[in-house]
Design an enzyme around this catalytic site. Sequence first.
Site, PDB file in Angstrom:
ATOM      1  N   ASP A   1      -4.953  -2.680   6.400  1.00 33.79           N
ATOM      2  CA  ASP A   1      -3.656  -3.199   5.955  1.00 33.79           C
ATOM      3  C   ASP A   1      -3.052  -2.214   4.965  1.00 33.79           C
ATOM      4  O   ASP A   1      -3.539  -2.083   3.832  1.00 33.79           O
ATOM      5  CB  ASP A   1      -3.840  -4.572   5.316  1.00 33.79           C
ATOM      6  CG  ASP A   1      -2.517  -5.297   5.091  1.00 33.79           C
ATOM      7  OD1 ASP A   1      -1.469  -4.622   5.021  1.00 33.79           O
ATOM      8  OD2 ASP A   1      -2.540  -6.535   4.966  1.00 33.79           O
TER       9      ASP A   1
ATOM     10  N   HIS B   1      -1.717  -5.533   8.934  1.00 40.48           N
ATOM     11  CA  HIS B   1      -1.200  -6.758   8.308  1.00 40.48           C
ATOM     12  C   HIS B   1      -0.993  -7.829   9.388  1.00 40.48           C
ATOM     13  O   HIS B   1       0.139  -8.108   9.796  1.00 40.48           O
ATOM     14  CB  HIS B   1       0.120  -6.415   7.610  1.00 40.48           C
ATOM     15  CG  HIS B   1       0.556  -7.384   6.563  1.00 40.48           C
ATOM     16  ND1 HIS B   1      -0.144  -7.606   5.409  1.00 40.48           N
ATOM     17  CD2 HIS B   1       1.643  -8.203   6.501  1.00 40.48           C
ATOM     18  CE1 HIS B   1       0.491  -8.488   4.665  1.00 40.48           C
ATOM     19  NE2 HIS B   1       1.572  -8.884   5.323  1.00 40.48           N
TER      20      HIS B   1
ATOM     21  N   SER C   1       0.311 -13.191   3.544  1.00 34.12           N
ATOM     22  CA  SER C   1       1.146 -12.277   2.802  1.00 34.12           C
ATOM     23  C   SER C   1       1.700 -12.955   1.555  1.00 34.12           C
ATOM     24  O   SER C   1       0.952 -13.432   0.712  1.00 34.12           O
ATOM     25  CB  SER C   1       2.233 -11.728   3.717  1.00 34.12           C
ATOM     26  OG  SER C   1       2.752 -10.529   3.219  1.00 34.12           O
TER      27      SER C   1
END
Length: 673
Positions: A317, A348, A211
């Site tokens: 995602d 995610h 991320s």
Amino acid sequence: MPIRARGARHRTGLLRSPGFLRSLVFAAVAALAAVLPAPVGAQAAARPTESRPIYSYESAIREAVWVDTGLDADGDGRGDRVAVDIVRPREPAQQGRKVPVIMDASPYYSCCGRGNESQLKTYDAKGDVVQMPLFYDNYFVPRGYAFVGVDLAGTNRSDGCVDVGGRSDILSAKAVIDWLNGRARAYTSRTGTERVTAGWTNGRTGMIGKSWDGTIANGVAATGVEGLKTIVPISSISSWYDYYFAKGAPLYDGGPAELADAVESPDARAHCAAARQKLVDGSPRSGDWTQLWNDRDYVLRADHVKASVFVVHGMQDLNVRTKNFGQWWEALAANGVERKIWLSQTGHVDPFDYRRDAWVPVLHQWFDHYLLGYDNGIERRPMADIERHPDQWSTDRVWPPSGTSAATVHPVNGPVPGVGALTASPAPAGTAATFTDNPALDENSWAANIDKATPDKAGFATAPLTKDLRVSGSSRVSVTVTPTTSSAHLSAVLVDVGPDTIRNYAGEGEGILTGTDRTCWGASTAGDSSCYLTTSADKADVGFTVFSRGWADLGNYASDRKGVPLTPGKAYTITLDLAATDHVVPAGHRLALIVAGTDNGLIDPPPSRPTLTLDLARSGARVPFVGGAGAFTRATSGARPNVATGGPYGTPSSPGIAVPRMAAQRLPGGAGR
């Protein structure tokens, strides 16, 4: 990546091999020989292919340094220093040997945690790290690597201000690589004057992170910094504009300033009001492109990347949406960057939490090759691993596969009014479809009603396919529409219509379930365990799968970077960029294209609620099929409508089949992600 939570919650070079200590017993000599590169001139057969855990993790050196970034983002008249926590094996230092570095630069080490168990850094009374989140230090330090955890500027124990992917974020992490290579200054404390050097490392660095962390790796690689040999960005951003907007359409109701506020330290919160205001001023909710977005677009600087890149992303995602990996991958390929990719069915989620037994060995081989110079063949193995069904994976020598090319498919009116077809031939001039934006509905509502004429969407589907049809890469949907109001948002999605079992990406774990047992990956200490809760696939039986999406503000029809008011009754042509994916629509299923307005939960609605007329003759989708146009023709030839099943083109969604529901996401990386 950043921390939008869902729910509550990558050049080879050999190192020198030192002589062995006389006191080592034969077994230890053999073990050490297995972990070190062979001396220059040694026979190829004697060269090691894998580093082994021969060093003590418990006696590893744990220290903290503060690296001078050369910036003063908080305006206090002192250069900003970023905190760098280090765990490195003691024995190589004692032998005068130098080790490579694995580095994770993160804003989450104190505010939100890393991994599925939301681990934070902890410290002893001297201020040295006790628990380093994730398994990287536990696993790699005994194998002869140093692990470095960097607090991004403005977070945890670092000076400066959070810059959300901007200059301060990137340069604060780059400064650490410069220090590791003798080009920057560091100190033993946050405010002191005692200098410290990194004489224990050879400077060869690999960055990894999920991320926001992985985004920093992308950004640092785009600087071309010397010493960075590889990056492993997991679920990471390549352009921050594309995190917040899609061609003018807002994906979230906030902006970078809110993200900064969520992660900054108390010191930064007290001193960084001006920096936060710059984030507000530079990211207008209009969706217009500004210099702020230019500064945070690493794709524009992909030609600077020297490091190899191992991309990992979930194809579902909906936090860091897959356009981010798709455009980054294409730019890296255009610039000849060595690369590898894993694509899962998850949202995610880190691969450690959906394919742990395969992920750790592959990551080990990757770092051994690019940081230790081992010829283990990792760079000659298939480029792509792709999850087809939960825990079922396929590989491709290159990605997208050879023979993939875009073909245009066309929306046309079908035999049932309001239920369209998707064909290789364009629609006749003068044909149209009409829909009205309903911000309360989403892509799943549209797909569930693909065989019904509903006022909120224009849907087009093939007949049941006679052969499997694989889509690999990024699609583009061009439409000509006439709005009834001065503003309009558009969505376009590709759907696999047919029953399947998939990962439940819309669930709390975004495709995983967390168990109660633990598996261990490396060595442990009393304060830092290498053992993590097991996970399994969270599965869902569905009647359709939305596998690629794209959005736009129709006001951006003339420019990707600036929107304008629309003239009601005037026709506009715009292209929606659909996110990268790799999906096989199996024989018997149908491929559908849906064009609609606001995709509830994924984009914000426009000020008005327009009705839009879609000019079918001037609309179409360019889809990257493996096998090109011929594959689409073969898969759709001989197919016949099956009206008896309730729809003009085959089996409708089965009653009782689960329909994914969009969950709110607000921070890249998410707490515990």
